[in-house]
Design an enzyme around this catalytic site. Structure first.
Site, PDB file in Angstrom:
ATOM      1  N   LYS A   7       0.867  -1.177   0.000  1.00 42.04           N
ATOM      2  CA  LYS A   7       0.000   0.000   0.000  1.00 42.04           C
ATOM      3  C   LYS A   7       0.903   1.226   0.000  1.00 42.04           C
ATOM      4  O   LYS A   7       1.763   1.389   0.870  1.00 42.04           O
ATOM      5  CB  LYS A   7      -0.903  -0.021   1.233  1.00 42.04           C
ATOM      6  CG  LYS A   7      -1.962   1.059   1.205  1.00 42.04           C
ATOM      7  CD  LYS A   7      -1.446   2.391   1.657  1.00 42.04           C
ATOM      8  CE  LYS A   7      -2.462   3.494   1.559  1.00 42.04           C
ATOM      9  NZ  LYS A   7      -2.209   4.571   2.532  1.00 42.04           N
ATOM     10  N   GLY A  10      -0.833   8.236  -0.130  1.00 40.65           N
ATOM     11  CA  GLY A  10      -0.840   9.516  -0.852  1.00 40.65           C
ATOM     12  C   GLY A  10       0.165  10.483  -0.260  1.00 40.65           C
ATOM     13  O   GLY A  10       0.652  11.382  -0.952  1.00 40.65           O
ATOM     14  N   GLY A  41      -4.729  10.866  -0.333  1.00 42.54           N
ATOM     15  CA  GLY A  41      -5.411  11.796   0.574  1.00 42.54           C
ATOM     16  C   GLY A  41      -4.996  13.261   0.404  1.00 42.54           C
ATOM     17  O   GLY A  41      -5.858  14.128   0.217  1.00 42.54           O
ATOM     18  N   ASP A 159      -5.704   1.918   2.883  1.00 39.35           N
ATOM     19  CA  ASP A 159      -5.110   0.909   3.778  1.00 39.35           C
ATOM     20  C   ASP A 159      -6.039  -0.304   3.866  1.00 39.35           C
ATOM     21  O   ASP A 159      -5.596  -1.453   3.763  1.00 39.35           O
ATOM     22  CB  ASP A 159      -4.919   1.487   5.193  1.00 39.35           C
ATOM     23  CG  ASP A 159      -3.921   2.628   5.215  1.00 39.35           C
ATOM     24  OD1 ASP A 159      -2.849   2.481   4.613  1.00 39.35           O
ATOM     25  OD2 ASP A 159      -4.232   3.673   5.824  1.00 39.35           O
ATOM     26  N   LYS A 214      -4.472   2.479   9.277  1.00 40.68           N
ATOM     27  CA  LYS A 214      -3.280   1.714   8.858  1.00 40.68           C
ATOM     28  C   LYS A 214      -2.969   0.613   9.880  1.00 40.68           C
ATOM     29  O   LYS A 214      -2.813  -0.538   9.517  1.00 40.68           O
ATOM     30  CB  LYS A 214      -2.099   2.688   8.746  1.00 40.68           C
ATOM     31  CG  LYS A 214      -1.088   2.314   7.665  1.00 40.68           C
ATOM     32  CD  LYS A 214       0.047   3.335   7.552  1.00 40.68           C
ATOM     33  CE  LYS A 214      -0.394   4.723   7.201  1.00 40.68           C
ATOM     34  NZ  LYS A 214      -1.128   4.812   5.935  1.00 40.68           N
TER      35      LYS A 214
END
Ligand SMILES: Nc1ncnc2c1ncn2[C@@H]1O[C@H](COP(=O)(O)OP(=O)(O)O)[C@@H](O)[C@H]1O
Ligand SMILES: CC(=O)N[C@@H](CCC(=O)OP(=O)(O)O)C(=O)O
Length: 257
Positions: A7, A10, A41, A159, A214
């Site tokens: 992952k 951003g 994000g 996430d 997360k």
């Protein structure tokens, strides 16, 4: 087949270091097939600002009205996905961008429509396209927009989407690449965390904001039997000479799969 789900937050997509790409190549050379799931994000926030829309979050999840959803998809699929694919390709890593709704990869449902709007969690992952791309040596790069069974669009935290993909693939490893070296307390990296320690850090406020989904996803992935789950930095080498650098999540002692 060794599968690694990465992952890419951003917070870091626009600042990924040369060392990051070297770490990816080292892992590919060791035989890992890699799926990237990305966020975006900060770019979404910048665009919302241009439209004079205030971003609203509840425990790290963005409240998503119809208007916000359009901007989320525009930025995630139109900018973040493109940037990551371009950068991977520029570093000689074969990559193909996909949206969660392509080929029905991600199917989800609303978490709490009243409170969060069009925010979803993943119910099902169709991994068929990943298998086809792996066969030809490509890394899928997935935008975490999902569809409901009725065909409505959902904004899914990246996430959480990565965690669902890792579980569906029974990945060997799941890494959360972000703009910090791992989970920090008083500015110091915590190298190992179990579930109780993590929950305590959330309760005392040491873990907050975007770090909450997360760590919660990291724990849920670990509890599905994926043994290597880490939060690492995209600013530095996160893997060198067979060693990972970051926060590693561990099962509680005495808890066996
Ligand atoms: N205990 C913590 N340790 C490290 N970072 C934390 C912690 N609590 C909150 N954070 C914040 O979480 C951020 C990473 O989450 P987020 O901004 O959502 O990144 P990403 O876009 O990579 O998912 C860090 O930059 C930091 O500001
Ligand atoms: C529901 C929800 O919060 N979706 C996220 C999706 C992007 C994301 O998760 O980006 P990062 O990984 O950079 O945080 C959002 O709208 O910001």
């Amino acid at each position: 087949m060794n599968i690694l789900v990465i992952k890419c937050g951003g917070s870091i997509i626009n600042e990924l270091s040369e060392s990051f790409f070297n770490s990816i190549k080292e892992l590919q050379n060791r035989g890992y097939h890699i799926v990237f799931v990305h966020g975006g994000g900060p770019d979404i926030n910048s665009m919302l600002e241009k439209f004079e829309i205030e971003p609203v979050f509840e425990d790290g999840l963005r409240k998503t009205t119809t208007e916000v959803l359009e901007i989320v998809e525009l930025m995630l699929a139109g900018k973040s996905n493109r940037s990551l694919v371009h950068k991977l390709e520029a570093h000689g890593i074969k990559a193909v961008g996909l949206n969660g709704s392509d080929g029905g990869i991600l199917t989800g449902d609303y978490i709490d429509e009243q409170k969060l709007g069009a925010v979803g969690e993943i119910q099902q992952v169709n991994t068929e396209l990943f298998g086809l791309l792996f066969e030809k040596g490509y890394c899928p790069v997935l935008t975490p927009i999902s569809s409901t069974e009725e065909g409505n669009k959902l904004n899914v935290n990246a996430d959480m989407a990565a965690g669902s993909v890792a579980k569906a693939l029974s990945a060997d490893m799941c890494l959360f690449v972000t703009d910090v070296q791992g989970v920090l307390k008083n500015g110091q990296i915590i190298e190992k965390l179990n579930e109780t320690e993590t929950k305590n850090l959330i309760m005392d406020g040491s873990i907050h904001g975007g770090m909450i989904p997360k760590v919660n996803t990291a724990l849920s992935v670990l509890n599905k039997g994926i043994e290597e789950v880490m939060i690492v930095s995209g600013k530095d080498h996160f893997y060198q000479g067979g060693q990972f650098i970051g926060t590693k999540f561990l099962q509680e002692e005495g808890v066996f799969q």
